[in-house]
Each structure stands twice: as structure tokens, then as C-alpha cells.
Design a protein around this motif. Structure first.
Motif, mmCIF file in Angstrom:
data_model
loop_
_atom_site.group_PDB
_atom_site.id
_atom_site.type_symbol
_atom_site.label_atom_id
_atom_site.label_comp_id
_atom_site.label_asym_id
_atom_site.label_seq_id
_atom_site.Cartn_x
_atom_site.Cartn_y
_atom_site.Cartn_z
ATOM 1 N N GLY A 63 8.488 -15.420 -2.694
ATOM 2 C CA GLY A 63 7.227 -15.820 -2.934
ATOM 3 C C GLY A 63 6.237 -15.215 -1.891
ATOM 4 N N VAL A 64 6.651 -15.223 -0.537
ATOM 5 C CA VAL A 64 5.955 -14.570 0.391
ATOM 6 C C VAL A 64 5.698 -13.228 0.347
ATOM 7 C CG1 VAL A 64 5.887 -14.015 2.930
ATOM 8 C CG2 VAL A 64 6.331 -16.227 2.272
ATOM 9 N N SER A 65 6.907 -12.320 -0.187
ATOM 10 C CA SER A 65 6.585 -11.174 -0.495
ATOM 11 C C SER A 65 6.040 -10.628 -1.486
ATOM 12 C CB SER A 65 8.009 -10.313 -0.648
ATOM 13 O OG SER A 65 8.541 -11.072 -1.992
ATOM 14 N N THR A 66 5.871 -11.400 -2.492
ATOM 15 C CA THR A 66 4.905 -11.264 -3.741
ATOM 16 C C THR A 66 3.516 -11.423 -3.419
ATOM 17 O OG1 THR A 66 6.672 -12.027 -5.208
ATOM 18 C CG2 THR A 66 4.309 -12.042 -6.003
ATOM 19 N N VAL A 67 3.065 -12.324 -2.582
ATOM 20 C CA VAL A 67 1.555 -12.507 -2.175
ATOM 21 C C VAL A 67 1.207 -11.464 -1.442
ATOM 22 C CG1 VAL A 67 0.332 -14.177 -0.676
ATOM 23 C CG2 VAL A 67 1.760 -15.058 -2.338
ATOM 24 N N LEU A 68 2.182 -10.626 -0.635
ATOM 25 C CA LEU A 68 1.786 -9.901 0.333
ATOM 26 C C LEU A 68 1.461 -8.574 -0.214
ATOM 27 C CD1 LEU A 68 4.178 -10.330 3.467
ATOM 28 C CD2 LEU A 68 1.785 -10.558 3.376
ATOM 29 N N ILE A 69 2.346 -8.305 -1.416
ATOM 30 C CA ILE A 69 1.998 -7.048 -2.362
ATOM 31 C C ILE A 69 0.871 -7.085 -3.141
ATOM 32 C CG2 ILE A 69 2.712 -5.996 -4.735
ATOM 33 C CD1 ILE A 69 5.595 -6.856 -4.119
ATOM 34 N N GLY A 70 0.210 -8.294 -3.295
ATOM 35 C CA GLY A 70 -1.219 -8.508 -3.822
ATOM 36 C C GLY A 70 -2.259 -8.158 -2.864
ATOM 37 N N LEU A 71 -1.827 -8.131 -1.385
ATOM 38 C CA LEU A 71 -2.889 -7.700 -0.358
ATOM 39 C C LEU A 71 -2.669 -6.189 -0.062
ATOM 40 C CD1 LEU A 71 -2.265 -10.961 1.717
ATOM 41 C CD2 LEU A 71 -4.239 -10.496 0.216
ATOM 42 N N VAL A 72 -1.735 -5.462 -0.330
ATOM 43 C CA VAL A 72 -1.429 -4.008 -0.098
ATOM 44 C C VAL A 72 -2.551 -3.261 -0.460
ATOM 45 C CG1 VAL A 72 -0.031 -2.100 0.055
ATOM 46 C CG2 VAL A 72 0.963 -4.226 0.404
ATOM 47 N N PRO A 73 -3.384 -2.570 0.625
ATOM 48 C CA PRO A 73 -4.314 -1.577 0.051
ATOM 49 C C PRO A 73 -3.824 -0.470 -0.833
ATOM 50 C CG PRO A 73 -4.373 -2.125 2.505
ATOM 51 C CD PRO A 73 -3.323 -2.696 1.969
ATOM 52 N N THR A 74 -4.796 0.347 -1.338
ATOM 53 C CA THR A 74 -4.184 1.394 -2.123
ATOM 54 C C THR A 74 -3.985 2.715 -1.395
ATOM 55 O OG1 THR A 74 -6.400 2.069 -2.897
ATOM 56 C CG2 THR A 74 -5.414 0.469 -4.290
ATOM 57 N N THR A 75 -3.531 3.643 -1.930
ATOM 58 C CA THR A 75 -3.400 4.991 -1.477
ATOM 59 C C THR A 75 -4.612 5.514 -0.787
ATOM 60 O OG1 THR A 75 -1.051 5.392 -2.490
ATOM 61 C CG2 THR A 75 -2.245 7.455 -1.574
ATOM 62 N N ALA A 76 -5.759 5.374 -1.805
ATOM 63 C CA ALA A 76 -6.973 5.795 -1.459
ATOM 64 C C ALA A 76 -7.311 5.286 -0.299
ATOM 65 C CB ALA A 76 -7.760 5.505 -2.724
ATOM 66 N N SER A 77 -7.109 4.045 0.241
ATOM 67 C CA SER A 77 -7.717 3.495 1.450
ATOM 68 C C SER A 77 -6.716 3.746 2.480
ATOM 69 C CB SER A 77 -7.425 1.638 1.177
ATOM 70 O OG SER A 77 -8.372 1.309 -0.053
ATOM 71 N N ILE A 78 -5.482 3.636 2.511
ATOM 72 C CA ILE A 78 -4.520 3.720 3.808
ATOM 73 C C ILE A 78 -3.727 4.985 3.719
ATOM 74 C CG2 ILE A 78 -4.879 1.405 4.455
ATOM 75 C CD1 ILE A 78 -2.163 0.884 3.360
ATOM 76 N N GLY A 79 -3.922 5.624 2.673
ATOM 77 C CA GLY A 79 -2.895 6.914 2.464
ATOM 78 C C GLY A 79 -1.513 6.659 2.459
ATOM 79 N N VAL A 80 -0.509 7.247 2.839
ATOM 80 C CA VAL A 80 0.994 7.199 2.578
ATOM 81 C C VAL A 80 1.590 5.801 2.996
ATOM 82 C CG1 VAL A 80 1.846 8.290 4.417
ATOM 83 C CG2 VAL A 80 3.227 8.400 2.474
ATOM 84 N N ALA A 81 0.838 5.093 3.648
ATOM 85 C CA ALA A 81 1.370 3.968 4.072
ATOM 86 C C ALA A 81 1.266 2.873 3.166
ATOM 87 C CB ALA A 81 0.608 3.230 5.454
ATOM 88 N N ALA A 82 0.378 3.056 2.096
ATOM 89 C CA ALA A 82 0.317 2.071 0.940
ATOM 90 C C ALA A 82 1.361 2.022 -0.089
ATOM 91 C CB ALA A 82 -0.954 2.550 -0.027
ATOM 92 N N PRO A 83 1.968 3.255 -0.547
ATOM 93 C CA PRO A 83 3.292 3.209 -1.274
ATOM 94 C C PRO A 83 4.341 2.635 -0.615
ATOM 95 C CG PRO A 83 2.676 5.507 -0.887
ATOM 96 C CD PRO A 83 1.247 4.748 -0.417
ATOM 97 N N ILE A 84 4.363 3.014 0.790
ATOM 98 C CA ILE A 84 5.871 2.694 1.800
ATOM 99 C C ILE A 84 5.693 1.083 1.904
ATOM 100 C CG2 ILE A 84 6.584 2.729 4.253
ATOM 101 C CD1 ILE A 84 5.451 5.533 4.286
ATOM 102 N N LEU A 85 4.736 0.389 2.140
ATOM 103 C CA LEU A 85 4.442 -0.924 2.263
ATOM 104 C C LEU A 85 5.052 -1.559 0.930
ATOM 105 C CD1 LEU A 85 1.365 -1.496 4.181
ATOM 106 C CD2 LEU A 85 3.621 -1.975 4.873
ATOM 107 N N LEU A 86 4.380 -0.957 -0.171
ATOM 108 C CA LEU A 86 4.842 -1.422 -1.588
ATOM 109 C C LEU A 86 6.357 -1.475 -1.676
ATOM 110 C CD1 LEU A 86 3.090 -2.427 -4.038
ATOM 111 C CD2 LEU A 86 3.602 -0.054 -5.009
ATOM 112 N N VAL A 87 6.794 -0.456 -1.456
ATOM 113 C CA VAL A 87 8.300 -0.372 -1.637
ATOM 114 C C VAL A 87 9.209 -1.180 -0.601
ATOM 115 C CG1 VAL A 87 10.307 1.200 -1.273
ATOM 116 C CG2 VAL A 87 8.206 2.107 -2.429
ATOM 117 N N LEU A 88 8.791 -1.472 0.384
ATOM 118 C CA LEU A 88 9.303 -2.431 1.486
ATOM 119 C C LEU A 88 9.401 -3.698 1.059
ATOM 120 C CD1 LEU A 88 8.296 -0.898 4.743
ATOM 121 C CD2 LEU A 88 10.549 -0.655 3.869
#
Length: 441
Positions: free
Chosen positions: A93-118
């Protein structure tokens, strides 16, 4: 079918079902969004390969399921099913809520897909440990002759989770414009998971520990390292259990993994909301057929129901893709509904069959590991493989051949697993020789 489930056991099956529903709602919201959103919002820099990589992130988490299964299995066999189930629920549940808060690549660059995958990896760890505990909680509480039906209730958490995930995304798509949905609308179903976490925690915290495990605790016969005797004495069963689930999982992930949704919207140009509603209807059919499969397994045997299900999957494979390719919404619903019948019959008996395959001391580890490895072999990259096959061959019938091959593997595996529906699950089970030749005879 619900007759015979008394008040005492109703809370148990509700807890098992509610937990798996919430877990798989979280898991499927990501999988479906991978086909509808993530390719453009997180992997667009990859051009034409963005969708394939987006589907690959769905599969990456599957490699962490066995790790989650080993850890949860060890803890579940050592300290009990209940506490582990609460932990896996919170982790997902916690990981799912956090996915909903991850900024897009347009906002934070390559960190976005990395956070998504983690965060997807965390979901995989949780999913690896969840199913085994939920299945055993239901089956080990079940009275004699009802283990198939009781075991079907945590199983229907998957189609209910699929139903809720598609429903939440369909609602978000309906109340937003296409542009708004891609920017922020898709995040709503992820953030709603917080409410489900609280609900699931309350339900599961009120359930008693499995009586079968309590017997093991009282007699102090718990294994200090369950994985070792499991692999030493029952390794072949782990493999066979994995093959059974892989055949179901590869086919099921055509919808749960987002491939059908992506193909219908991007290639066939069907409206996104129409496709999501069609999948929701098929989820209801999957739910019903899963319950019927579990109920029938108590009457004709687990293996017989499995074989019927795999036969239905195989026979319906070509008509399914033919109807899908018509790009007709009504025929899409028909294709998906009948597609779900085979899935239900190869999913309903699974909890009871897996519980009966292993002795109590290693049961959580065995069931969880078979399930997790089967998920890796079956569903992990099924959407990715399907997308790659379709792209390279130009026809969905290459996908049809791939799924037919997986189904045949499962069907063959049923001839090497013994149906043990009449064997007791308690400590008396330990006195019987559990060498693999006996289990396979």
C-alpha cells in the motif's frame, strides 16, 4: 456455494479475500497504467521502444517476488501467517501511494523512471509474500471437504482487484480530458490506495492465527530454516507448482498486465473508457469462474478442474484474438468473458492444491515460492513478449501461439502432480512419508 461457510470462518475468508483484493488492486493499477500512461510520461525519450520498456517495468518486479516469497515464507513458517500478511499489505500500500506522487521525467529527469522502478520492485517483494499467506490462512481454517471452496476466496481477490483497478482508472478517465488524465488523472487511483490500506489493516488485524500453525507452535516442531528442507525434499514439487501457475499467469497477464488494454486503444483505436469497462466485465466472469472452480475442485478433484481450465484456454485462444481484432466493443466483451472462464478454472483450485502439496513446517515457503517462480516464468514479461511478438510479426496470432504453448506446459504438468484433497493438513500430515515420488504417484 456459500452455504457451509459459518460465521466463525466468514471472517477468515473475508480477511484473506480483502487483503489479496487490496494487494492486487495496487499491483494492477500499475500494470494497466504501464500500457496507458507510463510510456509517454516516464519513458518517452526511448521513442518507439518506450511502450516495450514500460511493460518491462511490470516484469522487473517479478524477479523480486521469489525474494519476497523466501523472506515471507521463512517468517510465516517460523512465526505465523497473520503477522506476515499484515506486513505485506502495508508494504504494498505504501509503495503504491508513493508511485502516485512520483513526478514525471519532464519534471525531474531520469530520476523519475528510476523512482518508479524502485517502487515497483517494492511492490514485487510484497506480492511475493502475500499470496502464500492469504491462501494458507483460508485453506488451513477450512473444514474437511471445503478446502477448495475456502481457498477460492483469496483467489477472487485478484479479479476483484482487477475490477477495482480498471474501475478506478475508467472513472478517472471519464471525469478528465485525455490531456488531464495523462498529467494528473491517472494518479488518483494510486492515491486512493491509502484508504484501502487502512481498511485491510483493520480486517486482517482481527483474524486469529491459522489453527494448523498453532498446532505446530504448540508441539515446537517449527523448522529453523524452512527453505532448506523444502528444497531438499520437495524441490521438484516447487518446480511443478511453478509450471502450473506460469501457464495460468501468462494468459491472465494479457489483461492484468495491460497488453489487451494497450492493443485495443493504441492499435485498434477503441475508446479507453470502453476498453476498461470491457475488462471490468471480464473480471466479474473471472471471479465467478474462480469460485466455481474452487467449489468444483472439492467434488471432482483439483487436477480435473485444472485440466478442464487449460483445455478451455487452449480451445478459446484463436477465437479470442479473432474477436479482439474486429475492434468491436461488444465482441471484445464476449472474447474477454469467455477468455476468463479458463483462467478461473486454472486459478480456483490453486490455493487448496498448493496447501496440500507441502507439509505444515514448510507450507508457507513452498506455496509462496511455487507461486512466485510461476509468476516469473509466466506473467513477468508476458505483456513485453506479446508486444514484441506483435511488433515484429505484424500479427496478434504470434501472441496466440506463445500463449497456447504456455497453456500446453501447464496441461502437461497436471499429469505429474498428485491430487491429495483427502489428506489432512495438521501434524498427522508430518507422519506420512513426503518424498516426492509418493506425491507424484
Amino acid at each position: 456455494m456459500a452455504r457451509g461457510i459459518d460465521r466463525e470462518h466468514r471472517r477468515v475468508v473475508l480477511a484473506a479475500m480483502a487483503g489479496t483484493t487490496i494487494e492486487w488492486y495496487d499491483f494492477f493499477v500499475y500494470a494497466i497504467s504501464a500500457g496507458l500512461v507510463f510510456a509517454t510520461q516516464y519513458f518517452s525519450a526511448l521513442g518507439k521502444d518506450a511502450l516495450i520498456l514500460s511493460f518491462a517495468t511490470v516484469g522487473i518486479s517479478f524477479f523480486f517476488r521469489p525474494i519476497g516469497a523466501v523472506v515471507a515464507g521463512h517468517l510465516g513458517d517460523r512465526f505465523g501467517r497473520r503477522a506476515v500478511l499484515i506486513a505485506t499489505l502495508l508494504l504494498m500500500g505504501v509503495s503504491t501511494v508513493l508511485i502516485g506522487l512520483v513526478p514525471t521525467t519532464a519534471s525531474i529527469g531520469v530520476a523519475a523512471p528510476i523512482l518508479l522502478v524502485l517502487l515497483r520492485i517494492v511492490q514485487g517483494l510484497s506480492a511475493g509474500g502475500e499470496w502464500g499467506g492469504a491462501a494458507l490462512l483460508a485453506v488451513e481454517h477450512a473444514p474437511a471437504g471445503r478446502r477448495g471452496l475456502y481457498g477460492a476466496f483469496p483467489q477472487i481477490g485478484v479479479p476483484i482487484g482487477l475490477l477495482l483497478a480498471n474501475g478506478a482508472l475508467a472513472l478517472a478517465a471519464a471525469v478528465t480530458t485525455p490531456a488531464q488524465f495523462l498529467v494528473w488523472g491517472w494518479r488518483i487511483p494510486f492515491l486512493l490506495s491509502f484508504v484501502l490500506i487502512v481498511l485491510g489493516f483493520v480486517i486482517r488485524s482481527r483474524v486469529a492465527e491459522s489453527p494448523v500453525f498453532e498446532e505446530v507452535r504448540r508441539t515446537r516442531s517449527r523448522s529453523s530454516l524452512p527453505l532448506v528442507p523444502l528444497l531438499r525434499h520437495h524441490g521438484l514439487l516447487v518446480v511443478l507448482g511453478a509450471l502450473l501457475f506460469a501457464a495460468n499467469n501468462a494468459v491472465g497477464y494479457m489483461t492484468t498486465g495491460g497488453y489487451v488494454q494497450s492493443y485495443a486503444t493504441k492499435t485498434l483505436h477503441l475508446d479507453r473508457s470502453v476498453v476498461l469497462v470491457a475488462v471490468m466485465i471480464s473480471a466479474v466472469a473471472w471471479l465467478v469462474s474462480t469460485l466455481v472452480g474452487g467449489w468444483l475442485a472439492d467434488r471432482v478433484g483439483r487436477i480435473t478442474v485444472y485440466r478442464i481450465g487449460f483445455a478451455v484456454q487452449l480451445v478459446w485462444m484463436v477465437p479470442f484474438f479473432a474477436l479482439l481484432d474486429t475492434a468491436n466493443a461488444g465482441l471484445l466483451v464476449l472474447a474477454l468473458v469467455l477468455f476468463s472462464v479458463g483462467l478461473g478454472f486454472t486459478y480456483g483450485p490453486q490455493a487448496a492444491l498448493y496447501a496440500e502439496m507441502y507439509p505444515t513446517r514448510v507450507r508457507y515457503s513452498g506455496a509462496a515460492l511455487s507461486y512466485a517462480i510461476g509468476a516469473v516464468l509466466g506473467g513477468a514479461f508476458a505483456p513485453t513478449i506479446a508486444e514484441a511478438l506483435q511488433s515484429s510479426t505484424g500479427t496478434v496470432y504470434s501472441v496466440c501461439a506463445y500463449l497456447a504453448g504456455m497453456t500446453l506446459i501447464g496441461l502437461v504438468a497436471t499429469f505429474f502432480v498428485r491430487d491429495r484433497r483427502d489428506v489432512p493438513l495438521g501434524q498427522s500430515r508430518e507422519t506420512v512419508s513426503l518424498s516426492e515420488p509418493r506425491l507424484l504417484e
